[in-house]
Design a protein around this motif. Structure first.
Motif, PDB file in Angstrom:
ATOM      1  N   THR A 142       1.226  -1.013   0.018  1.00  0.00           N
ATOM      2  CA  THR A 142      -0.372  -0.291  -0.245  1.00  0.00           C
ATOM      3  C   THR A 142       0.771   0.999  -0.219  1.00  0.00           C
ATOM      4  N   VAL A 143       0.294   2.324  -0.708  1.00  0.00           N
ATOM      5  CA  VAL A 143       1.319   3.229  -0.802  1.00  0.00           C
ATOM      6  C   VAL A 143      -0.058   4.683  -0.731  1.00  0.00           C
ATOM      7  N   ALA A 144       0.737   5.445   0.381  1.00  0.00           N
ATOM      8  CA  ALA A 144       0.174   6.234   0.713  1.00  0.00           C
ATOM      9  C   ALA A 144       1.228   8.229   1.027  1.00  0.00           C
ATOM     10  N   ALA A 150      -0.884   4.065   5.402  1.00  0.00           N
ATOM     11  CA  ALA A 150      -0.306   3.121   4.825  1.00  0.00           C
ATOM     12  C   ALA A 150      -0.104   1.886   5.645  1.00  0.00           C
ATOM     13  N   ASP A 151       0.145   2.013   6.912  1.00  0.00           N
ATOM     14  CA  ASP A 151      -0.150   1.379   7.362  1.00  0.00           C
ATOM     15  C   ASP A 151      -1.598   0.343   8.045  1.00  0.00           C
ATOM     16  N   GLU A 155      -3.182  -2.885   6.884  1.00  0.00           N
ATOM     17  CA  GLU A 155      -4.367  -4.135   7.639  1.00  0.00           C
ATOM     18  C   GLU A 155      -5.415  -4.159   6.753  1.00  0.00           C
ATOM     19  N   ARG A 156      -6.265  -3.394   6.386  1.00  0.00           N
ATOM     20  CA  ARG A 156      -7.442  -3.578   6.281  1.00  0.00           C
ATOM     21  C   ARG A 156      -7.111  -3.925   4.658  1.00  0.00           C
ATOM     22  N   VAL A 162      -6.838 -11.816   2.108  1.00  0.00           N
ATOM     23  CA  VAL A 162      -7.438 -13.533   2.323  1.00  0.00           C
ATOM     24  C   VAL A 162      -8.520 -14.609   2.831  1.00  0.00           C
ATOM     25  N   ALA A 163      -9.269 -13.205   2.832  1.00  0.00           N
ATOM     26  CA  ALA A 163     -10.426 -13.569   3.042  1.00  0.00           C
ATOM     27  C   ALA A 163     -11.593 -14.174   2.022  1.00  0.00           C
TER      28      ALA A 163
END
Length: 452
Positions: A142-144, A150-151, A155-156, A162-163
């Motif tokens: 992810t890029v922010a 970004a963290d 996580e989201r 994975v779901a």
């Protein structure tokens, strides 16, 4: 904002080339993932890139955007990207690093009008979310603008991915309602004759003339699913998808690499001259032998090899042209010559792209006379067809394909493109037949199985 001015447009339209933008990227490894979860969604830019070697990348959203037009578009894109990439802080493996995805139009004077709405003469995005699969593993990046952002985004997206099921959907073919050519047989014959007259007059050695085919569909096309179907039919081709959230989605399964650069090593190829596949191995070989012994096809191929050699020579301290081989695809076979170079100095991949575009395989020889002939004779806008599409990173490395075997999907219509090289002894009827063959890779995936 004047998009040809070379200014950058960042997420939300808040930035310009005069403001330094700091980007932060975070990566996490995944066991496996379906790319559908990244590509699903309407209104956001999305990209997909897959190579014959097995690397697959999907991206979504915009952390940074670069657009440009005019003759200096390659330099302008590179300048914009350097300002952003110089300020990127990446925490993760090299394979998962942020990259800019996009491409260029065939002509530098291109305007983004239908069906090419949203596709500037040069346009790239650094996605906010990136999933990369290589032989070494799979990662989400992810890029922010801030580390905490970004963290949180990482996580989201990790939880979301994975779901999801790990299998890719292939969907159903949309079915073809009607087709309409922009170029009739008679118009094509006149175009080829015009080219032959210019060749006979010494102004031209070769020109690639193209056609477009407008396909009205019975149901909307799921472009990511269609690319999955193309994977099984054409595993040794590139596959790409570029959509900017407005207008259509440009996609394709091109067989031809324009350039791959890593450090001072450059790989490219000449791919020109083609015959159909046979129904049996014996028929395949008979077609190949005819192609190897055909003076016209060999001449057409050597023009491409010579032009690439001349275009790369000023940039290289070592240039190796390998022996000619055969590139076999599902419906067609090509003459292929691999070419490698070691660069004399540090170069950005976009400098190599600019030097090579357009190769004689999609433009002609000499380039200026070929471009003039294409503009004078073709009756449609090539847009990004037959132009460079791919990615580059902060080091100036990257990979680009030639956007052949491609189309742009808008609402219930897909516009396909295909072309063929015209040289001194070309026959309009034979060239027509070969162009129709080149429509088949995408057209077959749009048709219902009973109508293929």
């Amino acid at each position: 904002m004047d998009r040809s001015s070379g200014e950058s447009r960042l997420a939300g339209g808040t930035g310009s080339a005069d403001r330094v933008v700091e980007l932060v990227s975070r990566s996490r490894e995944l066991e496996d993932v379906s790319f559908d979860g990244v590509l699903d969604g309407v209104g956001e830019p999305r990209v997909r890139w897959a190579t014959p070697a097995g690397v697959e990348i999907v991206g979504r959203g915009v952390a940074a955007r670069f657009t440009a037009g005019g003759p200096e578009r390659f330099d302008r894109i590179r300048t914009q990207a350097d300002r952003v990439f110089d300020e990127v802080s990446h925490d993760g493996p090299d394979q998962a690093r942020p990259r800019a995805f996009g491409g260029f139009s065939f002509h530098d004077g291109h305007e983004p009008e239908a069906p090419w709405t949203g596709f500037d003469a040069a346009s790239f995005v650094v996605p906010r979310v990136l999933v990369v699969r290589t032989d070494d593993g799979t990662w989400v990046t992810t890029v922010a603008n801030r580390p905490d952002e970004a963290d949180a985004r990482l996580e989201r997206w990790h939880e979301r991915l994975v779901a999801l099921p790990t299998s890719e959907r292939t969907g159903t073919t949309p079915g073809v309602a009607t087709t309409e050519r922009t170029t009739s047989r008679d118009a094509w014959a006149r175009q080829v004759e015009t080219a032959l007259e210019r060749i006979a007059g010494g102004r031209l050695t070769k020109v690639v003339l193209a056609q477009s085919l407008s396909v009205d569909l019975e149901t909307p096309v799921d472009v990511p699913a269609m690319l999955e179907r193309l994977r099984s039919q054409y595993p040794n081709c590139y596959r790409f998808l570029v959509g900017y959230g407005v207008g259509g989605t440009f996609f394709g399964a091109p067989p031809e690499r324009l350039v791959s650069k890593r450090g001072d090593r450059v790989e490219t190829e000449a791919l020109a001259g083609s015959v159909p596949r046979g129904e049996t191995s014996a028929e395949d070989e008979a077609h190949v032998e005819r192609m190897r012994g055909d003076a016209k096809l060999q001449h057409e191929h050597e023009l491409v090899v010579d032009a690439i050699r001349e275009q790369l020579a000023p940039l290289a301290r070592e240039l190796v042209v390998s022996e000619q081989t055969i590139r076999r695809l599902a419906t067609i076979q090509h003459l292929q010559t691999p070419i490698e170079a070691t660069l004399e100095a540090d170069r950005h991949v976009l400098e190599i792209v600019e030097a090579l575009h357009p190769t004689p395989a999609v433009g002609g020889v000499p380039p200026d006379a070929a471009w003039e002939t294409i503009r004078d004779t073709e009756t449609f806008d090539r847009g990004w067809y037959a132009a460079p599409v791919g990615w580059f990173d902060a080091d100036g490395d990257g990979e680009f394909a030639v956007a052949l075997r491609s189309g742009i999907a808008t609402d219930g219509t897909v516009t396909l493109f295909a072309g063929n090289g015209i040289v001194a002894d070309s026959d309009p009827t034979e060239e027509w037949d070969e162009v129709q063959l080149k429509f088949r890779p995408i057209l077959d995936e749009l048709r219902s199985p009973s109508h293929r």
